[in-house]
Enzyme design. Structure first.
Site, PDB file in Angstrom:
ATOM      1  N   ASP A 161       0.823  -1.222   0.000  1.00  0.00           N
ATOM      2  CA  ASP A 161       0.000   0.000   0.000  1.00  0.00           C
ATOM      3  C   ASP A 161       0.853   1.267   0.000  1.00  0.00           C
ATOM      4  OD1 ASP A 161      -2.387  -1.614   0.315  1.00  0.00           O
ATOM      5  OD2 ASP A 161      -1.818  -1.827   2.415  1.00  0.00           O
TER       6      ASP A 161
ATOM      7  N   GLY B 206      -4.046  -4.461  -4.690  1.00  0.00           N
ATOM      8  CA  GLY B 206      -4.944  -3.382  -5.082  1.00  0.00           C
ATOM      9  C   GLY B 206      -4.129  -2.163  -5.450  1.00  0.00           C
ATOM     10  N   HIS B 207      -3.932  -1.939  -6.749  1.00  0.00           N
ATOM     11  CA  HIS B 207      -3.129  -0.815  -7.217  1.00  0.00           C
ATOM     12  C   HIS B 207      -4.050   0.246  -7.799  1.00  0.00           C
ATOM     13  CE1 HIS B 207       0.705  -3.502  -7.658  1.00  0.00           C
ATOM     14  NE2 HIS B 207       0.301  -3.345  -6.423  1.00  0.00           N
TER      15      HIS B 207
ATOM     16  N   GLN C 288       2.125  -6.141  -3.143  1.00  0.00           N
ATOM     17  CA  GLN C 288       2.446  -6.152  -1.717  1.00  0.00           C
ATOM     18  C   GLN C 288       3.765  -5.405  -1.438  1.00  0.00           C
ATOM     19  OE1 GLN C 288       1.531  -9.588  -3.068  1.00  0.00           O
ATOM     20  NE2 GLN C 288      -0.531  -8.800  -2.798  1.00  0.00           N
TER      21      GLN C 288
ATOM     22  N   LYS D 104       2.450   2.050  -5.149  1.00  0.00           N
ATOM     23  CA  LYS D 104       3.157   1.542  -6.332  1.00  0.00           C
ATOM     24  C   LYS D 104       2.354   1.737  -7.608  1.00  0.00           C
ATOM     25  CE  LYS D 104       3.599  -2.535  -4.453  1.00  0.00           C
ATOM     26  NZ  LYS D 104       3.074  -2.200  -3.115  1.00  0.00           N
TER      27      LYS D 104
END
Length: 430
Positions: free
Chosen positions: A13, A40-41, A225, A16
Site C-alpha cells: 500500500d 490493489g493498485h 504487496q 506503487k
C-alpha cells in the site's frame, strides 16, 4: 539491459500503482510478477479512478505491452471482471497487448473457501488474509496440487486434473472442516466459461519478455504487496504467499539474474499495514485515526482500515538491503501537511540496547520501543507543488533526512493521487 524493478519498502500500500503509471510514460513493457487479486493498485487518470488487482498498472498507456507473469496466481473470475471494467470505461483498446502466462497458476473456487476456513481455524492467531484464496493457491503450487493456466487451455488434461484435485479437496472439506463437498460439474462448467475469457490472452510470456529485452525494449517489472510481506524476508507468519522483493520479481517474470538498471523502492511518507502482525511504529487512538482519514487508508482490495504509524526507517533500511534498492520514491508527502510534528523511527530500544537492524525473530518486536527523530511540520497544501525547491522548507528537510538516513537518493516525491501530482528530482536511469 533496460529493466526497472518496482518494489514496496514496507507492508504494501505504498502507492506503487500510481508510481508505475507515472513511470509508464518512458516504459514499453509492464510485467506483474507475483501475487494475485489480493493486490490493489490505484491509478487516477483524468480524474477517473482505476483499481487494478491483476492487470499491471501500466495498462493505461497507449502502445505498451502488459504481461501477467509466470509467478502470479490468477483468479479467472477476477480477470474477467477487471477486463470488463476497462472495456466499460471505454478503454478496451488497451487490452490488445495484454498477455497472460500459461505457467501462472489458477485461483480456483475451492481456494477461496479454504482461505476462509483456515483463517477461522486459526482463531485469534489468524493472519488477516484478504480471503481471495491466494495462500491456498500458492500452497497447492508448492505441494503440486496446482492447476495452471496452460492446464485450463488443454481440453483433455484439465478435467482429469480437476477431478483428482477435487477428490482430495473434498476429503479435506468434509472430514476436517465438516463442509459440503464441491460439485465437480459445477466447477468444471464455471472454469470452461472462463477458458473462453482467458484464451485470447495466453502466451509463452517468459520467452516474450526475454525477446523484448534483447530488442532493447524498456521493461518495468511491478511487484504487488511489499518487502515486509515477503514469504522469506517479511514478518513471518504475517506475510503473503509469494516474493514481493526484487529477486522475486525476476523469478516471477521468467527472467534470470540479468542486468537490472534500477530497483526503485516505493516508500510512503508514513507507514501502514493491513491485517495482523507486528508494527513497531503503529499509532493508536486519534493520531493513527487522523493519518488514516487524511490518507484514505482503506484497503483497495478489501476496504479494511489500514493501521497507521510514523515512518519506520529501520524497516526502510532493511528493505534497501534485501532488494538492492538504488533510488526511492516518497509517496503521500501531502498527507503529513498540517501536523505540528512528524517523526521517523531510526532505531529500536530494548532496555539500554539500541538496535538498527530488523530482527528475524519478530516476536521480540513487542518489547522494542521505537526511537524517533522528530521534525517540525508544515501547514501548506502540497498538492499543487511540482518542483522540490517550492516545497515548504520543513517538508524538504523531511525528505532530505530520509535520503541522508537511508543513503539512497530520493528521485521522486508524490504529493497527490493524480498522475501529474509528482515532483521529479532525479529520473530513474535506463
Amino acid at each position: 539491459m533496460a529493466i526497472w524493478v518496482v518494489v514496496g519498502t514496507h507492508w504494501g500500500d505504498e502507492g506503487k500503482g500510481k508510481v508505475v503509471d507515472y513511470l509508464g510514460a518512458s516504459s514499453d513493457v509492464f510485467v506483474r510478477a507475483q501475487g494475485g487479486s489480493n493486490a490493489g493498485h490505484t491509478v487516477v487518470v483524468g480524474g477517473e479512478k482505476y483499481i487494478f488487482h491483476l492487470i499491471p498498472s501500466g495498462i493505461l498507456h497507449t502502445g505498451t505491452i502488459n504481461i501477467l507473469g509466470d509467478g502470479m496466481v490468477i483468479d479467472p473470475r477476477s480477470f474477467h471482471e477487471e477486463t470488463e471494467m476497462i472495456r466499460l470505461k471505454g478503454r478496451g483498446g488497451f487490452l490488445r497487448d495484454l498477455y497472460v502466462s500459461g505457467r501462472a497458476h489458477l485461483v480456483m473456487p475451492y481456494h477461496r473457501v479454504l482461505d476462509r476456513l483456515q483463517e477461522e481455524f486459526r482463531g485469534s492467531a489468524c493472519i488477516g488474509t484478504t480471503g481471495r484464496g491466494i495462500g491456498p493457491a500458492y500452497e497447492d503450487k508448492v505441494s503440486r496440487w496446482g492447476i495452471r493456466v496452460a492446464d485450463l487451455m488443454n481440453e483433455a488434461v484439465f478435467p482429469e486434473k480437476l477431478r483428482l484435485v477435487l477428490d482430495y479437496k473434498n476429503r479435506l472439506l468434509t472430514s476436517l472442516f465438516g463442509q459440503d463437498p464441491f460439485s465437480f460439474k459445477a466447477i468444471l462448467d464455471e472454469c470452461l466459461q472462463y477458458r473462453e475469457v482467458l484464451a485470447p490472452f495466453v502466451r509463452e510470456t517468459s520467452a516474450m519478455i526475454c525477446d523484448l529485452v534483447k530488442r532493447g525494449k524498456k521493461v518495468l517489472v511491478e511487484g504487488a504487496q511489499g518487502t515486509m510481506l515477503d514469504l522469506d524476508h517479511g514478518t513471518y507468519p504475517f506475510v503473503t504467499s509469494s516474493h514481493p522483493v526484487s529477486s522475486g520479481a525476476l523469478l516471477g517474470a521468467g527472467l534470470g539474474p540479468v542486468g537490472v538498471s534500477e530497483v526503485i523502492g516505493i516508500c510512503k511518507a508514513y507507514t501502514t499495514r493491513v491485517g495482523a502482525g507486528p508494527f513497531p511504529t503503529e499509532l493508536g487512538g486519534e493520531p493513527g485515526t487522523l493519518l488514516r482519514e487524511r490518507g484514505g487508508e482503506y484497503g483497495a482490495t478489501t476496504g479494511r482500515p489500514r493501521r497507521c504509524g510514523w515512518l519506520d526507517g529501520v524497516v526502510l533500511n532493511y528493505a534497501i538491503r534485501v532488494n538492492g534498492i538504488s533510488s526511492l520514491v516518497i509517496t503521500k508527502l501531502d498527507v503529513l501537511g498540517g501536523l505540528r510534528t512528524v517523526k521517523v523511527c531510526t532505531a529500536y530500544r530494548i532496555g539500554q540496547e539500541l538496535l538498527n537492524i530488523f530482527p528475524s525473530d519478530v516476536s521480540l518486536l513487542s518489547a522494542y520501543e521505537p526511537v524517533y527523530t522528530e521534525f517540525s511540520g508544515w501547514e501548506e497544501d502540497l498538492s499543487s507543488v511540482r518542483r522540490f525547491s517550492d516545497l515548504p522548507v520543513n517538508a524538504r528537510r523531511y525528505v532530505e533526512f530520509i535520503e541522508e538516513y537511508s543513503g539512497i537518493p530520493v528521485g521522486i516525491v508524490s504529493v497527490g493521487p493524480e498522475r501529474e501530482a509528482t515532483i521529479i528530482r532525479r529520473q530513474p536511469a535506463w
